[in-house]
Structures are given as C-alpha cells and as structure tokens.
Design a protein around this motif. Sequence first.
Motif, PDB file in Angstrom:
ATOM      1  N   THR A  23      15.624  -0.749  -5.850  1.00 30.15           N
ATOM      2  CA  THR A  23      15.436   0.643  -5.476  1.00 30.15           C
ATOM      3  C   THR A  23      15.954   0.899  -4.069  1.00 30.15           C
ATOM      4  O   THR A  23      16.019  -0.026  -3.248  1.00 30.15           O
ATOM      5  N   GLN A  24      16.308   2.150  -3.805  1.00 41.58           N
ATOM      6  CA  GLN A  24      16.645   2.566  -2.445  1.00 41.58           C
ATOM      7  C   GLN A  24      15.420   3.098  -1.710  1.00 41.58           C
ATOM      8  O   GLN A  24      15.503   3.429  -0.529  1.00 41.58           O
ATOM      9  N   GLU A  25      14.301   3.170  -2.396  1.00 41.63           N
ATOM     10  CA  GLU A  25      13.073   3.624  -1.750  1.00 41.63           C
ATOM     11  C   GLU A  25      12.557   2.555  -0.791  1.00 41.63           C
ATOM     12  O   GLU A  25      12.800   1.365  -0.975  1.00 41.63           O
ATOM     13  N   GLN A  26      11.833   2.993   0.215  1.00 47.18           N
ATOM     14  CA  GLN A  26      11.282   2.048   1.184  1.00 47.18           C
ATOM     15  C   GLN A  26      10.178   1.207   0.551  1.00 47.18           C
ATOM     16  O   GLN A  26       9.332   1.725  -0.178  1.00 47.18           O
ATOM     17  N   LEU A  27      10.211  -0.085   0.825  1.00 48.25           N
ATOM     18  CA  LEU A  27       9.189  -1.008   0.348  1.00 48.25           C
ATOM     19  C   LEU A  27       8.464  -1.631   1.538  1.00 48.25           C
ATOM     20  O   LEU A  27       9.018  -1.739   2.632  1.00 48.25           O
ATOM     21  N   ASP A  28       7.247  -2.055   1.308  1.00 47.02           N
ATOM     22  CA  ASP A  28       6.533  -2.893   2.261  1.00 47.02           C
ATOM     23  C   ASP A  28       6.750  -4.359   1.880  1.00 47.02           C
ATOM     24  O   ASP A  28       7.313  -4.656   0.817  1.00 47.02           O
ATOM     25  N   TRP A  29       6.301  -5.249   2.755  1.00 52.71           N
ATOM     26  CA  TRP A  29       6.443  -6.689   2.487  1.00 52.71           C
ATOM     27  C   TRP A  29       5.150  -7.381   2.884  1.00 52.71           C
ATOM     28  O   TRP A  29       4.620  -7.160   3.980  1.00 52.71           O
ATOM     29  N   VAL A  30       4.626  -8.195   1.971  1.00 51.80           N
ATOM     30  CA  VAL A  30       3.339  -8.871   2.173  1.00 51.80           C
ATOM     31  C   VAL A  30       3.591 -10.369   2.352  1.00 51.80           C
ATOM     32  O   VAL A  30       4.214 -11.005   1.490  1.00 51.80           O
ATOM     33  N   PRO A  31       3.135 -10.964   3.446  1.00 50.88           N
ATOM     34  CA  PRO A  31       3.409 -12.382   3.715  1.00 50.88           C
ATOM     35  C   PRO A  31       2.487 -13.327   2.947  1.00 50.88           C
ATOM     36  O   PRO A  31       1.345 -12.979   2.632  1.00 50.88           O
ATOM     37  N   TRP A  32       3.002 -14.514   2.669  1.00 53.44           N
ATOM     38  CA  TRP A  32       2.207 -15.593   2.078  1.00 53.44           C
ATOM     39  C   TRP A  32       1.783 -16.614   3.139  1.00 53.44           C
ATOM     40  O   TRP A  32       1.026 -17.535   2.857  1.00 53.44           O
ATOM     41  N   VAL A  33       2.323 -16.475   4.345  1.00 54.32           N
ATOM     42  CA  VAL A  33       1.966 -17.321   5.484  1.00 54.32           C
ATOM     43  C   VAL A  33       1.521 -16.372   6.591  1.00 54.32           C
ATOM     44  O   VAL A  33       2.132 -15.310   6.783  1.00 54.32           O
ATOM     45  N   GLU A  34       0.493 -16.724   7.311  1.00 48.36           N
ATOM     46  CA  GLU A  34      -0.085 -15.807   8.297  1.00 48.36           C
ATOM     47  C   GLU A  34       0.878 -15.526   9.452  1.00 48.36           C
ATOM     48  O   GLU A  34       1.326 -16.449  10.140  1.00 48.36           O
TER      49      GLU A  34
END
Length: 204
Positions: A23-34
Amino acid sequence: MSETGVETEVRSVEISRRPAGFTQEQLDWVPWVEPIRLADADDDQRPLLEGDRGVGPYFRLLARNAAVLAHRSANDKEIFYGREGLTRAERELAATVTSRHNGCEYCASVHSRFTSALSKRSDDVQRLLDDGNSVRIDERWDAIIDFVDALAATPPRADVNHLKRLRELGFGDAELHDLVLSTASFSWANRLMLTLGEPEVPLG
C-alpha cells in the motif's frame, strides 16, 4: 510491562491490523526487540535521534549500535540527496522495487509514497505495488524495474543485458551507480525491517 517494570514496546500485531497487501498508505512499525527510550539515549546515540524520525521505534532500536546507525544515515543521505546521477524520483522507485521484491510492506509503503509524490505517477506506482515487479509501465521505468529486481534477487540475476538496455536509454555511470547503491542499501534495510519487527495499520 516488562520484567523490570518499564513499559515495553514489544508486542505482536493483531491480525486485524496487519496490512492486507502492499500500500501507499502510511503504516506503523512494531518492534520485536526493545528500542531505547529517548530519555535513556547516551551522547553517541542522542545526535542520531534528532528530528521526527528519531522518535519512532525503528531508529531507536538501531541506535543500540550507534556506529552502524551513523553509517546507515549517511548512506541514506547520499542515496536520496546526491546531487548527480538519477532523479530523486527514480532513486525512490529503485527503493520501492527492491522492497516489493523482498516483501517489505513497510519500506514499500514509505518509498512508494515518495515515488508518487516526486513523479506525479501515483497510478503507475500503485500498479507496481499491486502487480509486482513483472508489471509493464513504460520503457524507462520497465528497464529500471527489471534491473533492480534482478539485482535484488538471491543470487543476483542482473547481467550485461540489463546494463546495455539501460545505457541505450541514456543511463550513464552515475545513474547506474545510484541504481546499484539504492538496491543494495534497501536489500539491507528490508532485511532489518523484516527481522526486527512488523508493520501495522494505524488506528483511525
């Protein structure tokens, strides 16, 4: 909360909030490492986290190795803001094609938006995201897409025929250098994004 009592940013993305595709829509990103917290950044890390992008979890996570992040940021600056060679739009196109090849929805969303904004060809960019790197658009973009896709492959499939085709379209050494640099850098960036966390559709 983590075991130390500090609220953690590490979590799994709910299925309902995972992107349905590219998608060209803005996404967030969630980490698996702190990631580090801005308040805990040391003198080496703090200058690398200035500005809006330093607030996000990805760069705060990469800042755990400040020397590598410093080199990565300098590399990014050269790729996208170098004064010679490819246009910025085509540099962003190469990053988008690489991200589409590697399956990195987050990076593809960021750089497809830049490609669309700079080239004013949002519909063509969306076709690339929807159909993949086999899409046919026009002679120049097709040559870029085919070369970048072949170079991003493991092992690389790019050969002299790709270079000949690009040179016949007027690409010189500087332009070819920018294509190679963008492809190589985003093959690395994609792997970081894909192994350190996952994209998420923002709420509302």
